[in-house]
Design an enzyme around this catalytic site. Structure first.
Site, short mmCIF file in Angstrom:
data_model
loop_
_atom_site.label_atom_id
_atom_site.label_comp_id
_atom_site.label_asym_id
_atom_site.label_seq_id
_atom_site.Cartn_x
_atom_site.Cartn_y
_atom_site.Cartn_z
N VAL A 14 39.60 12.00 1.82
CA VAL A 14 40.83 12.12 1.03
C VAL A 14 42.05 12.27 1.95
O VAL A 14 43.03 11.53 1.83
CB VAL A 14 40.74 13.35 0.07
N LEU A 154 41.00 9.02 -5.75
CA LEU A 154 40.42 7.96 -4.92
C LEU A 154 38.93 7.84 -5.12
O LEU A 154 38.25 8.84 -5.27
CB LEU A 154 40.63 8.27 -3.43
N GLY A 272 22.14 3.48 -15.46
CA GLY A 272 21.33 3.53 -14.24
C GLY A 272 20.62 4.85 -14.08
O GLY A 272 20.19 5.46 -15.06
N CYS A 279 31.61 14.16 -5.70
CA CYS A 279 32.63 14.55 -6.68
C CYS A 279 32.09 14.86 -8.07
O CYS A 279 32.21 15.99 -8.53
CB CYS A 279 33.67 13.45 -6.77
N ARG A 346 25.88 12.80 0.19
CA ARG A 346 25.98 13.99 -0.67
C ARG A 346 25.47 13.66 -2.07
O ARG A 346 25.80 12.64 -2.63
CB ARG A 346 27.43 14.49 -0.69
C1 UGA Z 1 34.95 9.68 -8.23
C2 UGA Z 1 36.06 9.20 -9.18
O1 UGA Z 1 35.74 7.89 -9.68
C3 UGA Z 1 37.41 9.16 -8.47
O2 UGA Z 1 38.44 8.80 -9.40
C4 UGA Z 1 37.70 10.55 -7.92
O3 UGA Z 1 38.94 10.60 -7.22
C5 UGA Z 1 36.59 10.95 -6.95
O4 UGA Z 1 35.33 10.94 -7.68
C6 UGA Z 1 36.89 12.32 -6.41
O5 UGA Z 1 36.88 13.29 -7.18
O6 UGA Z 1 37.26 12.44 -5.23
P1 UGA Z 1 33.47 8.54 -6.31
O7 UGA Z 1 32.60 9.74 -6.45
O8 UGA Z 1 33.93 8.12 -4.96
O9 UGA Z 1 34.82 8.72 -7.19
O10 UGA Z 1 32.70 7.28 -6.89
P2 UGA Z 1 32.49 6.58 -8.31
O11 UGA Z 1 32.74 5.14 -8.14
O12 UGA Z 1 33.25 7.27 -9.37
O13 UGA Z 1 30.92 6.78 -8.54
C7 UGA Z 1 30.33 8.05 -8.67
C8 UGA Z 1 28.89 7.92 -9.11
O14 UGA Z 1 28.80 7.43 -10.45
C9 UGA Z 1 28.06 6.96 -8.25
O15 UGA Z 1 26.81 7.55 -7.99
C10 UGA Z 1 27.90 5.74 -9.12
O16 UGA Z 1 26.70 5.03 -8.87
C11 UGA Z 1 27.86 6.37 -10.51
N1 UGA Z 1 28.28 5.44 -11.57
C12 UGA Z 1 29.55 4.96 -11.61
C13 UGA Z 1 27.37 5.06 -12.56
O17 UGA Z 1 26.20 5.49 -12.56
N2 UGA Z 1 27.79 4.22 -13.57
C14 UGA Z 1 29.05 3.74 -13.62
O18 UGA Z 1 29.37 2.98 -14.58
C15 UGA Z 1 29.96 4.12 -12.62
#
Ligand code: UGA
Length: 447
Positions: A14, A154, A272, A279, A346
Site C-alpha cells: 500500500v 488497491l 470458487g 485483506c 497470507r
Molecule cells: C481487496 C479489495 O478488493 C481491495 O479493494 C482492497 O483495497 C484490498 O483488499 C485491501 O483491503 O487492501 P485484494 O485482497 O488484493 O483486494 O484482492 P481481491 O482481488 O479483492 O481478491 C481477494 C480474494 O477474493 C482472492 O482470494 C480472490 O481469489 C477472491 N475472489 C475475488 C473470489 O473468490 N471471487 C471473486 O469474484 C473475486
C-alpha cells in the site's frame, strides 16, 4: 498544479504503490522504511515483492522519490505524513495496531509549529484517528497537526492501476486546512493529469474521480464496509454455486443473468474455493469484532466468514469421494499465492488445503509460478508443472494463474496417473479437459 513534499511511512504494497502514484502526480515523496533489506532493494530501484508495473513506474519517478531509514530527514520539509504501515490480525480476531502506534511515537518528536497533516492510510478500526490525535497531543503538546483518514482500495496484482485511477477518493477529516491539503495532494489524480505507463492508458477514466469528504469515523468504517461487501458477494455466489451442485443448475449461467442487472453488477461473483489474502479474511473478522465490541451482532457478516472458511473443504470432500479417500493418493496442488500476479501467501488457500491433504493421508506436491520467491517449507513443492503432475491421482487448481489456464492439458494429462482435476476457480478450459479424458470437477457447474 502545486507540487507537495510528503513523507510516507512504510513501504509495503500500500505504502509503496501510493508513494509511487503520488510521485507520478508530480509530488516529492520521501519513503521511510525501517526494514534495511527492503530499503536497500528500493534504493536500488527494485520492488521487494511481486507487483506488476511498479518497477517501471518507480524508474520513471526516480527524481521525485527518496527512500530512507532516517525519519528526521524524511520529515524535514514535508507538510504531510502518510501512515501506511501494516495492521495485521491478532490471534483473537482483532487488529494489531502496534506498528501504527510505533510510527506515531517515532513521529511525535519531529512535530512542531509547522502545520502537518497526518494521513492514516492503513486499515484501522473506527476511532483510531481519534486515538492517534490524543496520543500526539500528549506526546507533542505544542505541535500543530491534524489526523485525517484516507483509506485505500488497491487490489494486489493491479495496485498501481487502482492507485492512479481509483474509483473514488475518500477524505475523512473535520478540519478545513487538512482537507485543502489533501485535495491539493490528489488534484492531479482527481483530474486525470498524470502520466502513466502505456499499459494503463486503456483504463484512464474519462471523468474526474469522485471525492467523498466524510468524517474520520466514516472513512475508517467505509474501508471495512467495502471489503465486507465484496466478501459478501463472494460468499453469496459460493452459496449459490453449492445450491447449483445440489440441483441441476449452473453457476456460470446464473451469473450471466445476475450480471445484467445493473443493481447487482458482474464483479466479484466468481465462485470458487473462497477468498484468501491479507485483506478480506482479516477485515471481515475485524469488522465483526468491532461490531460485537460496540454491542452489535453483525449476523450477516458472521455468515459470510463462516461460508468462506468452509467453502474450500466442501470442494475437497467432493474430490475425496471421487478418489475413494486420500490415503496413499498423490495430489498436485496448483497455485499457492492467494490470487494470480502476486507472491503473497497470507491466508493462502493452497497452503491450507495442502496441509489438510497431508493430514488426510495424501502425498502432496504443490506448484506456483512464483514458487521461487515464496520460500515454502511446510509442504513438498516442485517448480516444474509437469513434474508436479507426474503420477498424480488428481490435481486441484487453487489459483487461476494464466500459466494453468493456457497449459497444454492434453499433454499434461498423459503424465498423470489418473486424469482427475478439481477446478477450484472455474477457470480451466472445461471442453478441452473433457476431450482430453479428464474427470473434471468444478464449483457450481454441476460437474
Ligand atoms: C481487496 C479489495 O478488493 C481491495 O479493494 C482492497 O483495497 C484490498 O483488499 C485491501 O483491503 O487492501 P485484494 O485482497 O488484493 O483486494 O484482492 P481481491 O482481488 O479483492 O481478491 C481477494 C480474494 O477474493 C482472492 O482470494 C480472490 O481469489 C477472491 N475472489 C475475488 C473470489 O473468490 N471471487 C471473486 O469474484 C473475486
Amino acid at each position: 498544479m502545486q507540487s507537495l513534499e510528503i513523507t510516507v511511512i512504510g513501504a509495503g504494497y500500500v505504502g509503496l504503490s501510493t508513494a509511487i502514484a503520488l510521485a507520478m502526480a508530480n509530488h516529492r515523496v520521501h519513503v521511510f522504511e525501517r526494514n534495511l533489506e527492503r530499503l536497500q532493494a528500493l534504493q536500488n530501484q527494485c520492488i521487494p515483492f511481486a507487483e506488476p508495473l511498479l518497477e517501471i513506474a518507480l524508474q520513471a519517478v526516480q527524481d521525485r522519490i527518496f527512500f530512507t531509514a532516517n525519519l528526521a530527514k524524511a520529515l524535514e520539509s514535508s507538510s504531510m505524513v502518510m501512515l501506511a504501515v501494516g495492521t495485521p490480525p491478532t490471534p483473537a480476531q482483532g487488529v494489531d495496531l502496534s506498528q501504527v502506534f510505533d510510527a506515531v511515537h517515532q513521529l511525535a518528536p519531529y512535530l512542531n509549529q509547522t502545520p502537518r497533516v497526518i494521513v492514516l492510510k492503513s486499515t484501522v478500526p473506527v476511532g483510531t484517528s481519534e486515538e492517534i490525535t490524543a496520543t500526539l497531543k500528549n506526546l507533542a503538546p505544542n505541535a500543530v497537526f491534524s489526523v485525517s483518514s484516507n483509506p485505500e482500495f488497491l487490489r494486489q496484482g493491479r495496485a498501481l492501476r487502482d492507485a492512479v485511477f481509483p474509483d473514488r477518493i475518500v477524505l475523512g477529516t473535520s478540519q478545513t486546512w487538512a482537507l485543502e491539503q489533501l485535495e491539493m495532494l490528489y488534484a492531479p489524480i482527481i483530474e486525470g493529469k498524470i502520466q502513466v505507463p502505456p499499459e494503463l492508458e486503456p483504463f484512464r477514466p474519462t471523468q474526474p474521480i469522485p471525492v467523498l469528504r466524510v468524517s474520520n469515523a466514516s472513512a475508517e468504517l467505509a474501508k471495512y464496509a467495502a471489503n465486507a461487501f465484496l466478501a459478501m458477494k463472494i460468499s453469496f455466489i459460493n452459496e449459490i454455486a453449492n445450491v447449483c451442485d445440489a440441483t441441476s443448475a449452473d453457476v456460470d449461467e446464473i451469473v450471466s443473468v445476475l450480471a445484467l442487472d445493473k443493481r447487482i453488477g458482474s464483479d466479484f461473483l466468481q465462485a470458487g474455493l473462497g477468498y484468501g489474502g491479507s485483506c478480506f479474511p482479516k477485515d471481515t473478522r475485524a469488522l465483526n469484532q468491532l461490531a460485537s465490541k460496540s454491542g452489535y451482532e453483525f449476523r450477516l457478516l458472521r455468515a459470510v466468514i463462516e461460508v468462506n472458511s468452509q467453502q474450500r473443504f466442501k470442494a475437497l470432500e467432493r474430490l475425496e469421494r471421487v478418489l475413494n479417500g486420500f490415503r496413499g493418493k498423490r495430489i498436485a496442488v496448483l497455485g499457492l499465492s492467494f490470487k494470480p500476479d502476486t507472491d503473497d501467501l497470507r491466508e493462502s488457500i493452497g497452503l491450507e488445503l495442502s496441509l489438510e491433504l497431508l493430514a488426510r493421508g495424501a502425498s502432496v506436491v504443490a506448484h506456483d509460478p512464483m514458487l521461487e520467491q515464496m520460500n515454502v517449507k511446510s509442504i513438498p513443492t516442485n517448480t516444474n508443472l509437469e513434474m508436479c503432475l507426474t503420477d498424480a491421482d488428481a490435481a486441484i487448481l487453487v489459483t487461476e494463474w494464466l500459466e494453468y489456464k493456457n497449459a497444454d492439458w492434453t499433454e499434461l494429462g498423459k503424465v498423470m496417473k489418473q486424469r482427475i482435476i478439481l477446478d477450484g476457480r472455474n477457470a480451466l478450459p472445461k471442453n478441452t479437459l473433457l476431450e482430453a479424458g479428464f474427470s473434471y470437477l468444478a464449483i457450481g457447474r454441476n460437474l
